[in-house]
Write an enzyme that holds these catalytic residues in place. Structure first.
Site, PDB file in Angstrom:
ATOM      1  N   LYS A   1       0.836  -1.198   0.000  1.00 52.72           N
ATOM      2  CA  LYS A   1       0.000   0.000   0.000  1.00 52.72           C
ATOM      3  C   LYS A   1       0.868   1.244   0.000  1.00 52.72           C
ATOM      4  O   LYS A   1       1.998   1.205   0.464  1.00 52.72           O
ATOM      5  CB  LYS A   1      -0.870   0.020   1.280  1.00 52.72           C
ATOM      6  CG  LYS A   1      -2.006  -0.963   1.302  1.00 52.72           C
ATOM      7  CD  LYS A   1      -2.797  -0.821   2.595  1.00 52.72           C
ATOM      8  CE  LYS A   1      -3.938  -1.821   2.666  1.00 52.72           C
ATOM      9  NZ  LYS A   1      -4.982  -1.610   1.653  1.00 52.72           N
TER      10      LYS A   1
ATOM     11  N   ASP B   1      -2.907  -7.534  -1.705  1.00 56.53           N
ATOM     12  CA  ASP B   1      -3.637  -6.622  -0.819  1.00 56.53           C
ATOM     13  C   ASP B   1      -5.124  -7.010  -0.698  1.00 56.53           C
ATOM     14  O   ASP B   1      -5.838  -6.483   0.140  1.00 56.53           O
ATOM     15  CB  ASP B   1      -3.497  -5.181  -1.330  1.00 56.53           C
ATOM     16  CG  ASP B   1      -3.844  -4.152  -0.271  1.00 56.53           C
ATOM     17  OD1 ASP B   1      -3.997  -4.539   0.911  1.00 56.53           O
ATOM     18  OD2 ASP B   1      -3.953  -2.958  -0.620  1.00 56.53           O
TER      19      ASP B   1
ATOM     20  N   ARG C   1     -10.362 -11.525   1.914  1.00 51.98           N
ATOM     21  CA  ARG C   1     -11.175 -12.615   1.375  1.00 51.98           C
ATOM     22  C   ARG C   1     -10.437 -13.951   1.433  1.00 51.98           C
ATOM     23  O   ARG C   1     -11.064 -15.007   1.527  1.00 51.98           O
ATOM     24  CB  ARG C   1     -11.615 -12.263  -0.053  1.00 51.98           C
ATOM     25  CG  ARG C   1     -10.475 -12.019  -0.996  1.00 51.98           C
ATOM     26  CD  ARG C   1     -10.891 -11.243  -2.236  1.00 51.98           C
ATOM     27  NE  ARG C   1     -10.964  -9.802  -2.003  1.00 51.98           N
ATOM     28  CZ  ARG C   1     -11.330  -8.913  -2.919  1.00 51.98           C
ATOM     29  NH1 ARG C   1     -11.671  -9.320  -4.132  1.00 51.98           N
ATOM     30  NH2 ARG C   1     -11.341  -7.637  -2.638  1.00 51.98           N
TER      31      ARG C   1
HETATM   32  N1  BES Z   1      -8.187  -3.735   4.440  1.00 48.91           N
HETATM   33  C1  BES Z   1      -8.308  -3.338   3.089  1.00 48.91           C
HETATM   34  C2  BES Z   1      -9.590  -2.571   2.808  1.00 48.91           C
HETATM   35  C3  BES Z   1      -9.645  -1.154   3.310  1.00 48.91           C
HETATM   36  C4  BES Z   1      -8.951  -0.146   2.684  1.00 48.91           C
HETATM   37  C5  BES Z   1     -10.446  -0.840   4.382  1.00 48.91           C
HETATM   38  C6  BES Z   1      -9.050   1.148   3.138  1.00 48.91           C
HETATM   39  C7  BES Z   1     -10.568   0.459   4.822  1.00 48.91           C
HETATM   40  C8  BES Z   1      -9.856   1.457   4.196  1.00 48.91           C
HETATM   41  C9  BES Z   1      -8.311  -4.568   2.201  1.00 48.91           C
HETATM   42  O1  BES Z   1      -7.518  -5.612   2.613  1.00 48.91           O
HETATM   43  C10 BES Z   1      -7.769  -4.110   0.884  1.00 48.91           C
HETATM   44  O2  BES Z   1      -6.648  -3.742   0.837  1.00 48.91           O
HETATM   45  N2  BES Z   1      -8.614  -4.167  -0.147  1.00 48.91           N
HETATM   46  C11 BES Z   1      -8.237  -3.725  -1.428  1.00 48.91           C
HETATM   47  C12 BES Z   1      -8.795  -4.718  -2.426  1.00 48.91           C
HETATM   48  C13 BES Z   1      -8.288  -4.503  -3.826  1.00 48.91           C
HETATM   49  C14 BES Z   1      -6.828  -4.850  -3.905  1.00 48.91           C
HETATM   50  C15 BES Z   1      -9.095  -5.380  -4.751  1.00 48.91           C
HETATM   51  C16 BES Z   1      -8.809  -2.340  -1.674  1.00 48.91           C
HETATM   52  O3  BES Z   1      -9.938  -2.081  -1.256  1.00 48.91           O
HETATM   53  O4  BES Z   1      -8.106  -1.520  -2.230  1.00 48.91           O
HETATM   54 ZN    ZN Z   2      -7.208  -5.749   4.596  1.00 48.06          ZN
HETATM   55 MN    MN Z   3      -5.519  -5.408   1.960  1.00 48.32          MN
END
Ligand code: BES
Ligand code: ZN
Ligand code: MN
Length: 504
Positions: A287, A357, A361
């Site tokens: 990230k 990331d 899931r």
């Molecule tokens: N934990 C994050 C989701 C998240 C991001 C929650 C920002 C709250 C604030 C999750 O693990 C994630 O990183 N999801 C990605 C998925 C994508 C790579 C398909 C996302 O939402 O960017």
């Molecule tokens: Zn996450």
């Molecule tokens: Mn993530």
């Protein structure tokens, strides 16, 4: 747990009761209830003078003190803004309750009387239960303080407790009022547990820490048994998806399973699954740095499930409940899973990890497969799953997706009455093909749009034969900015849903 403020229910006449503070509601069109009008008369019309003089507009949450009142037994009066008397909502009422709690706390009052008729119009008295719940839950929420060792805090005279006595409109409502108070206290404690777990930094709140805290919930409670699976045990169960996330971290992943039995032996349990990523760096799909600290909150699903478990235990609800928390870190390293890697989930389905990331899931799918062994009546998973959900719904509603319309409706209803609301998004088959992979049964990210829905579609592949709902709490689990911190949501929603279930 949080002992800044305590509550009791008793039936007492507001003019007669001896207390530091009496709380009276003022509505925006200068309306006051009959009971407040009586108090006004007893103290020589002072309340009316304040309103007529323009010193209280009745706006939601506006507070004003009346000191040295004579003619009643209370020392002073807190005039509390209630907003519009007709279009008054639960959300607004919670704002007023928070303002009252803040003002009382600052005032140094030792006790206060919240007489329902001084606050609510007769038409609104039927919502007494809801109002008591809302008042207690939101004032506890308002006075919550983050402390690493909240449970070990030594009570001393400095953190004195403010005691609020709630008096219902009729003596015959004492029983339901006490029930409402009980529920509210359990929900408030459960929410505050969830908040503290969420707020704890990632170097303290590790998967092992969550396991230890869950064990502590079961200590001295016969109705609750806790089991912790190590990585070795998960390997035996072939949880290749979950383990692929923890590979990059030196903290060991844990699968936490807590079984609460308040129902009969043959009653099928409700299973709650909570995402417990104690820190989500994104892994090799790292990230960006800005606000990455907030990814310590990526275990708020787990925290909510544990807070709910505690509340259900405290309320001794006559249901069977299983709480399952897959807990892990998501970090990059030489041993971390890489984009393009293919892993095999416990269900046997293979997954192409296109983005490390999208780890939530991956841990949830194995936990969902595992939960089938309990033959659940229904499964609800709770997860800070997608940034897309924050874009879609912001911080006011959690995202709801389900393969069962009846279950979805029940959750929506619980959200409305608890004030911890959800909004349903579609889970149509048309979205499923966005997860197609050339190299495995399924990809872990969807192509093009609807990121919250495709994440749920991914999970739906692992809950085909179950009554299942998914809550995406990415926008509701914590707030950003100067008040940055976990909210404890959706403990209130989940406990409400389980209370409703227990009455069926
Ligand atoms: N934990 C994050 C989701 C998240 C991001 C929650 C920002 C709250 C604030 C999750 O693990 C994630 O990183 N999801 C990605 C998925 C994508 C790579 C398909 C996302 O939402 O960017
Ligand atoms: Zn996450
Ligand atoms: Mn993530």
């Amino acid at each position: 747990m949080n002992s800044e403020i305590d509550f009791a229910v008793a039936f007492s006449a507001p003019e007669k009761v001896k207390s530091d503070t009496l709380i009276c509601g003022i509505y925006s069109d200068h309306y006051i209830t009959q009971s407040t009008a009586d108090i006004n008369r007893a103290i020589g019309g002072q309340i009316k003078k304040v309103i007529d003089g323009g010193d209280h507009s009745g706006k939601v949450g506006e507070v004003k003190w009346l000191y040295s009142v004579e003619g009643i037994n209370a020392k002073r009066i807190l005039l509390l803004g209630m907003g519009d008397k007709v279009s008054h909502t639960l959300v607004e009422f919670k704002k007023s309750a928070k303002a009252a709690a803040r003002a009382l706390h600052k005032s140094g009052a030792n006790n206060a009387l919240l007489s329902i008729p001084a606050l609510l119009t007769v038409e609104n008295e039927k919502f007494q239960r809801l109002i008591i719940r809302a008042f207690v839950e939101s004032s506890r929420e308002e006075l919550y303080k983050y402390e690493i060792n909240a449970e070990n805090r030594v009570k001393n005279s400095k953190n004195k407790t403010l005691k609020i006595t709630i008096s219902p409109a009729e003596r015959s409502q004492l029983k339901t009022s006490r029930e409402a108070l009980n529920e509210a206290l359990a929900i408030a404690d459960g929410s505050n547990l969830a908040r503290t777990l969420g707020n704890l930094p990632g170097n303290i709140c590790t998967p092992s820490y969550l396991a230890t805290k869950t064990r502590a919930l079961g200590r001295n409670h016969k109705s609750l048994t806790v089991k912790i699976l190590t990585e070795k045990m998960m390997e035996k169960l072939r949880m290749g998806a979950l383990l692929s996330v923890s590979k990059g971290s030196s903290e060991e992943a844990k699968l936490i399973i807590a079984e609460y039995s308040g129902g009969t032996k043959k009653e099928l349990p409700i299973v709650l699954v909570g995402k417990g990523v104690t820190f989500d760096s994104g892994g090799i799909s790292l990230k960006p740095g800005s606000k990455m600290d907030e990814m310590k909150f990526d275990m708020c699903g787990a925290a909510a499930v544990l807070g709910t478990l505690q509340a259900v235990r405290d309320l001794k609800l006559p249901i069977n409940l299983v709480a399952i928390v897959p807990a892990t870190e998501n970090l990059p390293s030489g041993s971390a899973t890489k984009p393009g890697d293919v892993v095999t989930s416990m269900s046997g389905q293979t997954i192409e990890v296109l983005n490390t990331d999208a780890e939530g899931r991956l841990i949830l799918c194995d936990a969902l497969t595992y939960s089938e062994r309990f033959k659940p009546a229904e499964i609800i998973d709770v997860a800070t799953l997608t940034g897309a959900c924050v874009v879609a719904l912001g911080k006011h509603a959690s995202g709801l997706m389900s393969n069962n319309d009846k279950l979805a409706k029940d959750i929506i209803t619980a959200g409305e009455s608890s004030g911890d609301r959800v909004w349903q998004l579609p889970l149509w088959d048309e979205y499923q093909s966005q997860l197609d992979s050339n190299f495995a049964d399924i990809a872990n990210i969807g192509t093009g749009g609807a990121g919250t829905v495709t994440a749920a579609c991914f999970l739906s592949r692992f809950t085909k034969d179950q009554r299942w709902a998914h809550l995406d709490i990415a926008g509701t689990a914590w707030v950003q900015g100067k008040d940055k911190g976990a909210t404890g949501r959706p403990v209130a929603l989940l406990v409400q849903h389980l209370i409703n279930r227990s009455k069926k």
